[in-house]
Design an enzyme around this catalytic site. Structure first.
Site, PDB file in Angstrom:
ATOM      1  N   HIS A  40      47.819  59.102  77.430  1.00 44.96           N
ATOM      2  CA  HIS A  40      47.501  60.540  76.932  1.00 44.96           C
ATOM      3  C   HIS A  40      46.000  60.221  76.738  1.00 44.96           C
ATOM      4  CE1 HIS A  40      47.927  62.484  73.118  1.00 44.96           C
ATOM      5  NE2 HIS A  40      47.684  63.881  74.512  1.00 44.96           N
ATOM      6  N   HIS A  82      38.807  65.585  72.593  1.00 38.06           N
ATOM      7  CA  HIS A  82      40.403  66.574  71.758  1.00 38.06           C
ATOM      8  C   HIS A  82      39.980  67.337  70.564  1.00 38.06           C
ATOM      9  CE1 HIS A  82      44.048  67.086  69.519  1.00 38.06           C
ATOM     10  NE2 HIS A  82      44.517  67.456  70.446  1.00 38.06           N
TER      11      HIS A  82
END
Length: 144
Positions: A40, A82
């Protein structure tokens, strides 16, 4: 009109990413009996998320897949980042203290490429930079 175009681009990127993941998942499952390991934001527990260090560490740790986040800069460059704003993981407020907003889309790639995206994580990652989607592809292109 611009917003609709950006949404379409985002949808296309998401669909293509999903197809690529599905294709690799199918072939990987045939070769192994265990579950796939998905890193991730790279190996974000051990290196600053979405950086070359995190991607390289995930590859070194033999992750089956690397999940990333892609955003577009003001000048159209696709970067691996992100958050919608950059205060949490960069020194953007120090470098650009007079800017009214810190959204990725408010900055050019040249401006963002100067940011330190590693010190927030640990001092050993000082000066780790934000990377582009092309950089991510370069880091994983010769991996399984």
């Amino acid at each position: 009109m611009k917003l609709a175009s950006k949404r379409r681009t985002g949808v296309v990127v998401a669909v293509l990413s999903g197809l690529a993941l599905a294709m690799t998942s199918t072939s990987a499952t045939a070769a192994t009996d265990g579950p796939d390991v998905i890193a991730h934001r790279g190996s974000s527990g051990m290196a600053p998320e979405n950086t070359a260090a995190a991607i390289d560490l995930a590859v070194h740790q033999r992750a089956d897949h690397v999940e990333i986040d892609v955003q577009r800069t003001k000048d159209g460059k696709l970067i691996n980042f992100h958050d919608c704003t950059m205060e949490r993981t960069t020194n953007i407020e120090d470098l650009y203290p007079d800017r009214p907003h810190y959204r990725v889309s408010d900055f050019t790639w040249n401006e963002l490429s100067r940011l330190d995206a590693g010190t927030w994580f640990h001092h050993t990652y000082a000066d780790e930079r934000i990377i582009t989607l092309d950089d991510v592809i370069h880091h994983i292109q010769h991996t399984r």
